[in-house]
Structure formats: structure tokens, C-alpha cells
Design a protein around this motif. Structure first.
Motif, short mmCIF file in Angstrom:
data_model
loop_
_atom_site.label_atom_id
_atom_site.label_comp_id
_atom_site.label_asym_id
_atom_site.label_seq_id
_atom_site.Cartn_x
_atom_site.Cartn_y
_atom_site.Cartn_z
N GLY A 41 64.59 90.97 48.27
CA GLY A 41 64.43 92.39 48.58
C GLY A 41 65.63 93.26 48.25
N LYS A 42 66.71 92.68 47.73
CA LYS A 42 67.88 93.50 47.36
C LYS A 42 67.60 94.24 46.05
CE LYS A 42 71.22 91.53 50.12
NZ LYS A 42 71.99 92.29 51.09
N LYS A 43 68.16 95.44 45.96
CA LYS A 43 67.92 96.25 44.75
C LYS A 43 69.00 95.95 43.70
CE LYS A 43 64.56 99.12 46.36
NZ LYS A 43 63.82 98.00 46.96
N ILE A 44 69.00 94.71 43.26
CA ILE A 44 70.05 94.27 42.33
C ILE A 44 69.80 94.84 40.93
CG2 ILE A 44 71.09 92.23 41.22
CD1 ILE A 44 71.62 92.19 44.20
N ILE A 45 70.88 95.34 40.32
CA ILE A 45 70.79 95.66 38.88
C ILE A 45 71.49 94.51 38.17
CG2 ILE A 45 71.40 97.29 37.05
CD1 ILE A 45 71.34 99.52 39.08
N ASN A 46 70.72 93.82 37.35
CA ASN A 46 71.23 92.59 36.76
C ASN A 46 71.84 92.85 35.38
OD1 ASN A 46 71.78 90.03 35.98
ND2 ASN A 46 69.69 89.23 36.27
N LEU A 47 73.16 92.89 35.34
CA LEU A 47 73.86 93.10 34.06
C LEU A 47 74.57 91.80 33.68
CD1 LEU A 47 75.44 96.62 34.82
CD2 LEU A 47 73.16 96.11 33.91
N SER A 48 73.98 90.68 34.09
CA SER A 48 74.67 89.40 33.89
C SER A 48 74.21 88.68 32.63
CB SER A 48 74.50 88.51 35.12
OG SER A 48 73.15 88.15 35.31
N ILE A 49 72.96 88.26 32.57
CA ILE A 49 72.60 87.37 31.45
C ILE A 49 72.42 88.14 30.15
CG2 ILE A 49 70.09 87.36 31.77
CD1 ILE A 49 70.61 84.14 31.34
N GLY A 50 72.86 87.52 29.06
CA GLY A 50 72.77 88.14 27.75
C GLY A 50 71.43 87.85 27.10
N GLU A 51 70.46 88.68 27.45
CA GLU A 51 69.14 88.46 26.86
C GLU A 51 68.45 89.81 26.72
OE1 GLU A 51 66.06 85.66 27.96
OE2 GLU A 51 66.05 86.52 29.96
N PRO A 52 67.87 90.08 25.53
CA PRO A 52 67.24 91.39 25.33
C PRO A 52 66.19 91.69 26.41
CG PRO A 52 67.29 90.14 23.27
CD PRO A 52 67.75 89.21 24.36
N ASP A 53 66.14 92.95 26.85
CA ASP A 53 65.11 93.34 27.82
C ASP A 53 63.80 93.68 27.11
OD1 ASP A 53 66.70 95.46 26.76
OD2 ASP A 53 65.85 96.86 28.20
N PHE A 54 63.87 93.88 25.78
CA PHE A 54 62.64 94.21 25.03
C PHE A 54 61.73 93.00 24.97
CE2 PHE A 54 66.03 96.89 23.29
CZ PHE A 54 65.49 98.13 23.59
N ASP A 55 60.43 93.28 24.91
CA ASP A 55 59.48 92.19 24.71
C ASP A 55 59.52 91.78 23.24
OD1 ASP A 55 57.48 90.39 25.11
OD2 ASP A 55 55.89 91.87 25.52
N THR A 56 59.13 90.56 22.95
CA THR A 56 59.00 90.13 21.55
C THR A 56 57.98 91.05 20.87
OG1 THR A 56 59.38 87.85 22.22
CG2 THR A 56 58.36 88.18 20.06
N PRO A 57 58.31 91.61 19.70
CA PRO A 57 57.37 92.53 19.04
C PRO A 57 55.98 91.90 18.84
CG PRO A 57 59.52 92.63 18.00
CD PRO A 57 59.59 91.50 18.98
#
Ligand code: PMP
Ligand code: GLU
Length: 408
Positions: A41-57
């Protein structure tokens, strides 16, 4: 009786030394923790893992769906489908001005697997591998899993996180087997210029027994020092000694598909293939079709994603540069920024290092970042901006607020 005896014998050597030497990937561990907190339930903003937020085209996904319908659901050749290997060869000609034959290409389950195969194929116990620091978290541990010894060459913020030829020369011993370059770099975001690579290459030309790996997975996420140049482009005499590692993970937002590839001398590629034949039979057939679609298809999606990363970069770097106590250089590319937070350490408030600062951000601002020490550079943090702009705006506000609470 036999059972009683074995149960009563203390087993002091439960695990292999090689696994005792390493730690779990800290980027993955932090991301998992952020997800747990989000689930709670925490409103975490995750700036940790290096992975694109975009979906695969979508067109790439269609290739995979068609492969399933066409029944391509079996093992492929160990080193990958011939059509995909040919697409990789075409990519190297088209984008990197490098020419390879089919026996010089190995498809693996992500660049991480490519590198793992490389270390398994190349390293003997005690072989040294030169790793410029800050480095991607997995290089040292993967080297140690293959019984090698990581040798770090540290380049701080004052030298834009880039090692010099003199530093490289000084790190070389008669045990040096391999040097790893990663430009643009995870975590620093910095890219070497062609001249810088040439100068480093000249050092390596004086040491012909050393192999070179260039991890080019962020080649497309680059806004300075374009066109992308790696050490073989800068120093073509190193072609026969260089393994060029890449993957579709970042370029096409395909981290979950697990397809990476290596190009290089046929002898080393053959040895890596032998290792791969025993550690997995072949990369996933369906993912290989998707990767084929990605490499041979329309490339506009790559530039679109890079444009978004650059906009986010400009915003977040601009915000960080406003904060007294933070030193933040603009990145040349990737989707990372690696500011020094040394000026924000407050021993009186229990913040004596980067790990405690990252913990403070998580607890007070609900922002997950990775402490720089995971990358061999304490007193920095890595911020990954593969997050929508609204969230980054929110993250910047939260950082300003909790940093202000620390006082000066
Ligand atoms: N090299 C670098 C520099 C990375 O940041 C990563 C992490 N994504 C990898 C290799 C591994 O990538 P892949 O997902 O293709 O295994
Ligand atoms: N390479 C990415 C990162 O640095 C993904 C996680 C990993 O494989 O370490 O965050």
C-alpha cells in the motif's frame, strides 16, 4: 543406522565456494523490495531497476504470436536460429559497420547470459578481468562465478566516470585476461568519445594476450558523441580480440523476452556455444522470432523511446542540479543518472553513506533508488528514469522536500 549417521555428521560445506563468494543482484533485490512495499500500500516511485517502462512494440509481439501459431515451439539450434543470426549480422553491418560470419554469432538468453557464457568460456582460476568502476552490478559477481578475479579501475565524477589510458595500463598484469567496456555506461550514463576509445585501444594493442568485451546494450540510448562508437570502431586492429555483446532488452523494450547476442572471434564464440549447449539447450524459440521481428522490422520505435528518455533526463538532471549538496553531471545516454550525494551525508542524522541515504529516500520520500556502492562507487546513487514524466515530477518534489528536511 546409515541415516542416523549422516544426519549426525555436521555438514560444514553446504554450498559451493563460488556461490558463497557472490551476492544476489542488488538492482533486482531493491526492485523486489520496492514492489513488496507497493503491494503493502505504500506509494513508492520505483527508480531502481534499469528496465524500459514502455511495452514491447505491437509489431514485435505479432512475430511471436505468429511463431506460436506456426508451431515454432521446439528447441532451435543451440547458437540460435540461422535467420536470427543473419539478422544480427545485418544489424552489425547496418548499424555498427562491423562484418561477421554465421560462426561468429551466438544468440543467448539475454546479454547477461552472453556475458556469463563468455566468462565461463574464457576464464581460468586466478585470471584477472579489468572492470572500470562504476560498473554494472553483475560484472564482478559473474567473473567470480567463473573463478576469475575482478580488478577495478576507478574513475570518479571528476573524470566523468571514464578511465584514462594510464589507469588502464597500470592495471594490466601478466594475469590480465579480459577488459570490459560498457559505453554508454550503466550506471554513469557516460559514453567514451571515439578519441578516448582510440587511446584506450592503443594501450591494448601493446598487450596482445588480452581479450576485450564491449557491452553495447545502451548504444541506441545515446544523445552525445553520436554516432555510437565502440572500441572496435575506434581501433579496428582489435577486431580479432573483441567480443561485442548486445541484446534486444533495452533497445526494443524486451527485457522479459530474454534474447542477447555476441559477435566475435569464431574460436571464442564456439567455446561459448559449447558452454551454452550444456547450460541451456537454446534460447526460447518464440522470443527468437520476436527478436528477429525487432531487428528486421521498422526501427522508429527505438528513436521514439530514446527521445522520451532524453526529455526525462533533462528534467531530472535539471532538478537534481538545483539541490545544494548534490553533484549531477548530464548523461551522454542510457536511462540513468549517477549523482554524487556526498554533500548530503549527515552523520548526526544517521546518514553516513550512500546506502543509508538510499534508505532515507525510501523511508521518507518513498522513492527507490540504488546505492552507488552496488556499482563500486560509494557516495553516489543511481536514479533510473524509465518512469512516466508525471511520476518523475512527483519524485523530484519529494526529493526536494526530504533533502530540505536534512538541513545544511
Ligand atoms: N549489461 C548491462 C550494462 C546492463 O545494464 C544489463 C541489464 N539489463 C545487461 C547487460 C543485461 O541485459 P539483458 O536483459 O539483455 O540480460
Ligand atoms: N541491468 C538492469 C539494472 O541495472 C536490470 C537488472 C539487472 O539485471 O541487474 O538495473
Amino acid at each position: 543406522m546409515a541415516i542416523t549417521k549422516s544426519l549426525s555428521t555436521p555438514n560444514t560445506r553446504l554450498l559451493a565456494d563460488r556461490v558463497e563468494r557472490i551476492k544476489p543482484s542488488p538492482t533486482i533485490a531493491t526492485a523486489a523490495r520496492a514492489e513488496e512495499l507497493q503491494a503493502a500500500g505504500k506509494k513508492i516511485i520505483n527508480l531502481s531497476i534499469g528496465e524500459p517502462d514502455f511495452d514491447t512494440p505491437a509489431p514485435i509481439k505479432e512475430f511471436a504470436i505468429k511463431a506460436v501459431h506456426d508451431g515454432h515451439t521446439k528447441y532451435t539450434a543451440v547458437d540460435g536460429m540461422k535467420s536470427l543470426k543473419q539478422a544480427v549480422i545485418n544489424k552489425y553491418i547496418r548499424e555498427n559497420r562491423l562484418k561477421y560470419e554465421l560462426n561468429q554469432i551466438l544468440i543467448s538468453c539475454g546479454a547477461k547470459h552472453s556475458l556469463y557464457n563468455l566468462f565461463s568460456a574464457l576464464l581460468n582460476p586466478g585470471d584477472e578481468v579489468i572492470i572500470p568502476a562504476p560498473y554494472w552490478v553483475s560484472y564482478p559477481d559473474m567473473v567470480m562465478l567463473a573463478d576469475g578475479i575482478p580488478v577495478f579501475v576507478t574513475a570518479g565524477i571528476d573524470q566523468h566516470f571514464k578511465i584514462t589510458p594510464a589507469q588502464l595500463e597500470a592495471a594490466i598484469t601478466n594475469k590480465t585476461r579480459l577488459v570490459i567496456f560498457n559505453s554508454p555506461s550503466n550506471p554513469s550514463g557516460m559514453a567514451y568519445t571515439e578519441n578516448e576509445l582510440k587511446a584506450l585501444g592503443e594501450v591494448l594493442l601493446r598487450h596482445p594476450a588480452i581479450w576485450i568485451a564491449t557491452d553495447d546494450i545502451y548504444e541506441h540510448h545515446l544523445w552525445n558523441h553520436r554516432p555510437f562508437t565502440n572500441i572496435v570502431n575506434a581501433c579496428p586492429e582489435l577486431y580479432d580480440r573483441t567480443l561485442v555483446v548486445n541484446s534486444v532488452s533495452k533497445t526494443y523494450a524486451m527485457t522479459g523476452w530474454r534474447i542477447g547476442y555476441t559477435a566475435g572471434p569464431a574460436k571464442i564464440i564456439g567455446a561459448m556455444k559449447k558452454a551454452q549447449s550444456q547450460n541451456t539447450s537454446s534460447p526460447c524459440s518464440i522470443s527468437q522470432y520476436a527478436a528477429l521481428g525487432a531487428l528486421e522490422g521498422e526501427q522508429a520505435c527505438v528513436a521514439e523511446m530514446t527521445k522520451a528518455y532524453k526529455e526525462r533526463h533533462d528534467f531530472i538532471v535539471g532538478e537534481l542540479q538545483k539541490i545544494p549538496g548534490i553533484k549531477c553531471l548530464p548523461s551522454d545516454g542510457t536511462f540513468y543518472t549517477f549523482p554524487s550525494i556526498e554533500g548530503l551525508l549527515r552523520p548526526d542524522k544517521g546518514i553516513t553513506n550512500d546506502v543509508e541515504f538510499a534508505e532515507y529516500l525510501l523511508n521518507e520520500a518513498e522513492i527507490a533508488v540504488i546505492a552507488g556502492s552496488a556499482f563500486g562507487m560509494p557516495n553516489h546513487i543511481r536514479i533510473c528514469y524509465t518512469t512516466a514524466m508525471e511520476k518523475l515530477v512527483d519524485a523530484a518534489e519529494r526529493i526536494h522536500k526530504v533533502v530540505a528536511k536534512l538541513g545544511s
